[in-house]
Design an enzyme around this catalytic site. Structure first.
Site, PDB file in Angstrom:
ATOM      1  N   GLU A  46       0.838  -1.197   0.000  1.00 47.38           N
ATOM      2  CA  GLU A  46       0.000   0.000   0.000  1.00 47.38           C
ATOM      3  C   GLU A  46       0.876   1.251   0.000  1.00 47.38           C
ATOM      4  O   GLU A  46       1.819   1.374   0.793  1.00 47.38           O
ATOM      5  CB  GLU A  46      -0.887  -0.043   1.243  1.00 47.38           C
ATOM      6  CG  GLU A  46      -1.830   1.114   1.431  1.00 47.38           C
ATOM      7  CD  GLU A  46      -2.666   0.949   2.696  1.00 47.38           C
ATOM      8  OE1 GLU A  46      -3.654   1.680   2.843  1.00 47.38           O
ATOM      9  OE2 GLU A  46      -2.320   0.082   3.541  1.00 47.38           O
ATOM     10  N   LYS A 115      -9.047   2.514  -2.246  1.00 48.59           N
ATOM     11  CA  LYS A 115      -9.391   1.828  -1.001  1.00 48.59           C
ATOM     12  C   LYS A 115     -10.823   2.177  -0.604  1.00 48.59           C
ATOM     13  O   LYS A 115     -11.254   3.325  -0.712  1.00 48.59           O
ATOM     14  CB  LYS A 115      -8.415   2.261   0.091  1.00 48.59           C
ATOM     15  CG  LYS A 115      -8.455   1.461   1.373  1.00 48.59           C
ATOM     16  CD  LYS A 115      -7.274   1.865   2.269  1.00 48.59           C
ATOM     17  CE  LYS A 115      -7.195   1.066   3.540  1.00 48.59           C
ATOM     18  NZ  LYS A 115      -5.973   1.386   4.325  1.00 48.59           N
ATOM     19  N   CYS A 170      -5.491  -3.236   2.062  1.00 49.76           N
ATOM     20  CA  CYS A 170      -5.247  -3.343   3.504  1.00 49.76           C
ATOM     21  C   CYS A 170      -6.518  -3.498   4.334  1.00 49.76           C
ATOM     22  O   CYS A 170      -7.092  -4.574   4.423  1.00 49.76           O
ATOM     23  CB  CYS A 170      -4.423  -2.157   3.968  1.00 49.76           C
ATOM     24  SG  CYS A 170      -3.679  -2.437   5.619  1.00 49.76           S
ATOM     25  N   GLY A 355      -6.352 -61.074   8.573  1.00 51.57           N
ATOM     26  CA  GLY A 355      -4.985 -60.719   8.924  1.00 51.57           C
ATOM     27  C   GLY A 355      -4.417 -59.651   8.013  1.00 51.57           C
ATOM     28  O   GLY A 355      -3.238 -59.304   8.092  1.00 51.57           O
TER      29      GLY A 355
END
Length: 639
Positions: A46, A115, A170, A355
């Protein structure tokens, strides 16, 4: 990049605060490094072009103009590089300042993503300088180009249709409803996050879980690049904690407090396959109304995979995780059988023991079930049915195991019954063909069913999922039971479950028996032994189970093509098996898988323990007569 693999990079340059020219040089150098390493996507932190910690210098016109100038310089310096880069910088538009990610490719600014969520609490005071971005796309003019700017941008690759990029910044991923939710709903398969998240005690672990969790929730690739060295330490320290995640798994995580690049090879086809399978994941068309798509092209080239391909996808690699997973699986198996016994009113269980590994696991699960029901273990009737191929080793192990687990034991030698049957149908006992083998398996099943009727009990099946995928079971023989506890447990996992039980059981003699079972070759023991030793080894006939389990996982879980699975198998097993051997057994798997669906179409009930199962009631609704031509022709072409 062929077959949907693409290399991504997250980079943290060592910057200087408020020096865009220096920072642009660092960004350019790291971009060149990434391109040389075959990365096609690189994400930077950023505001890295200026530095995140510029404070009120963000209000200075010279800094903002220099940042734009240096973005132009980066575009010119990287115009010959075939990759998409996300670079953080401040951008003034319409009299306001935005915290943006510039998306660039080969000298072209594809778009600016601002943003959405501007933090203004504790150590963050971004609202002093920046305003939130808008979902509505604005077309701005820059250097004689029309550039889209807005939070609803998708960057689509023409040459790799599975690659659809989007960005958030962010804080956007830390909020209750991150923008990436809308991005993924609109079709984004890879999310880039340019971040500047400072370091405090414990924050690194939370950040890692946040990013990997978001990639799982959105079934996407997530590239998170964080600010680091060079940011102001006046009040905060940034550690350069970078993360590349894919659908809940961290592909690469940087060491904190370092600079440089980390790489991760994203599997786009895996993401697309998972979204296709998850019918609750929204279609891209339903969420894309408000989005603007910007196209670009990447040159497709063969990527030498650095991605780890797990050769045992059903088995956890970490020892601690293995123990937790094995305990969980045993509990799921036991709970499934417990419910069936309660519902039918049965207080007895009948189980054939040889077995071998499968019947050992089934007996261990049954013993656990009886403990959960509060029933004495001697009400488990363990039946050993020796015949032509039984060896002393497996016979002794079967007897010892029943004794050590406290089950009641009964021996029924079926040789005379099988020979009588041979006389009835005119089968020569010296002809060791499929009739010779299957007659023994069906006789054993008849004995178990009738003995269950005698004691009002329930026959517990022992066959595993690998055998079902290959059709390596006798129809209406070991194929049949009243409840199959191992029905969704592949052979490689059966081995680990038995090993886990051996490692954790308190009784030394039982542990010794279990370890010897683990050391015994896998065999149906239907052909006479040679010198008392097993003569019929399953993996000599149908191939190594670790290969078949690998094929089965990627065929059923993701629907990958034979060519892609073969490439992954070469990566996973290349040091263990030659190319021609892997291909040989892959052809066997596909041929048997398609021809033997009729056995899986009428499976007894059994509990689902993992993400892959073959139950016809929900996990594999496949026609019994489906044609395998497409898959078989592709495997032949690999020769």
């Amino acid at each position: 990049m062929n077959q949907g693999f693409i290399r991504a990079a997250a980079a943290t340059p060592k910057i200087r605060v408020a020096d865009p020219e220096y920072n642009a040089g660092q960004i350019t150098d790291l971009t060149r490094q990434a391109a040389a390493a075959q990365a096609k996507i690189i994400v930077f932190p950023e505001l890295c072009l200026t530095g995140y910690t510029c404070g009120d210098l963000f209000l200075q016109t010279p800094l903002l103009l220099k940042a734009r100038e240096q973005l132009s310089a980066i575009l010119k310096a990287t115009k010959d590089l075939d990759l998409v880069a996300f670079i953080g910088l401040p951008w003034q538009q319409g009299g306001k300042l935005y915290n943006t990610a510039a998306v660039i490719h080969k000298g072209r600014l594809l778009g600016l993503v601002p943003k959405t969520n501007i933090p203004n609490y504790s150590e963050f005071y971004e609202a002093r300088h920046f305003v939130p971005g808008s979902k509505k796309t604005e077309w701005i003019t820059w250097e004689d180009q029309k550039i889209p700017m807005g939070t609803s941008l998708l960057f689509t690759c023409d040459t790799l249709p599975g690659l659809v990029l989007a960005a958030e910044i962010c804080e956007d991923v830390w909020v209750p409803c991150p923008p990436s939710i809308g991005h993924a709903s609109a079709g984004a398969t890879v999310i880039a996050n340019c971040s500047a998240s400072d370091e405090t005690v414990g924050k690194g672990a939370y950040r890692d879980s946040l990013i990997t969790g978001q990639s799982a929730r959105l079934v996407c690739g997530y590239i998170y690049a964080n600010a680091g060295e060079g940011e102001s330490t006046q009040d905060l320290v940034f550690g350069g904690h970078n993360i590349i995640a894919e659908n809940g798994v961290s592909l690469a995580v940087s060491h904190r407090f370092t600079t440089g690049i980390i790489y991760g090879d994203l599997d786009l086809e895996r993401l697309v396959s998972d979204r296709r399978r998850l019918t609750t994941f929204p279609s891209a068309q339903s969420g894309a109304e408000d989005y603007v798509c910007i196209s670009f092209s990447l040159h497709l080239e063969e990527l030498s995979l650095n991605r780890f391909i797990d050769p045992a996808p059903f088995v956890p690699q970490d020892h601690g995780e293995r123990n937790r997973r094995c305990e969980e699986i045993l509990s799921i198996q036991a709970m499934g059988l417990k419910k069936r016994m309660e519902h039918t009113g049965a207080s007895r269980a009948v189980i054939g023991i040889s077995g071998g590994l499968d019947s050992t696991l089934a007996l261990l699960v049954t013993a656990r079930t009886f403990d959960m029901l509060g029933l004495p273990r001697d009400q488990i009737l363990a039946v050993t049915m020796p015949c032509f191929g039984t060896t002393d080793r497996t016979y002794r192990n079967a007897l010892a195991m029943a004794e050590k687990l406290g089950a009641s034991l009964k021996e029924v030698n079926i040789q005379n019954s099988v020979l009588s049957h041979f006389r009835d149908i005119g089968q020569d006992p010296e002809n060791h063909d499929v009739t010779y083998e299957n007659a023994q398996a069906r006789e054993r099943t008849q004995v178990l069913m009738d003995m269950a009727n005698q004691v009002s009990g329930l026959v517990v099946g022992t066959g595993d999922m690998s055998e079902l995928a290959l059709g390596w079971a006798t129809y209406n023989g070991d194929h049949m039971s009243m409840y199959g506890v191992n029905a969704s447990v592949p052979k490689t996992l059966v081995r680990h479950l038995v090993h886990y039980y051996a490692d954790t059981c308190q009784e030394e003699e039982l542990r010794t028996v279990l370890l010897d079972v683990l050391d015994t070759p896998v065999s149906p023991e239907l052909l006479p032994p040679k010198d008392g030793v097993i003569s019929q080894k399953t993996e000599d006939l149908v191939g190594p189970y670790e290969l078949h389990d690998f094929f089965m996982y990627y065929i059923l879980r993701f629907g990958y093509s034979p060519a892609r699975i073969f490439r992954m198998a070469l990566r996973a097993f290349g040091e263990e098996y030659p190319r021609e051997i892997i291909l040989k057994w892959m052809k066997v798997f596909y041929r048997r898988f398609f021809s033997q669906q009729f056995k899986r179409s009428c499976l007894p009930d059994g509990p689902r323990v993992g993400s892959v199962a073959v139950s016809p009631r929900g996990d594999l609704r496949m026609p019994s007569d489906a044609c395998g031509r497409l898959w078989l022709e592709e495997t032949e072409a690999l020769s």
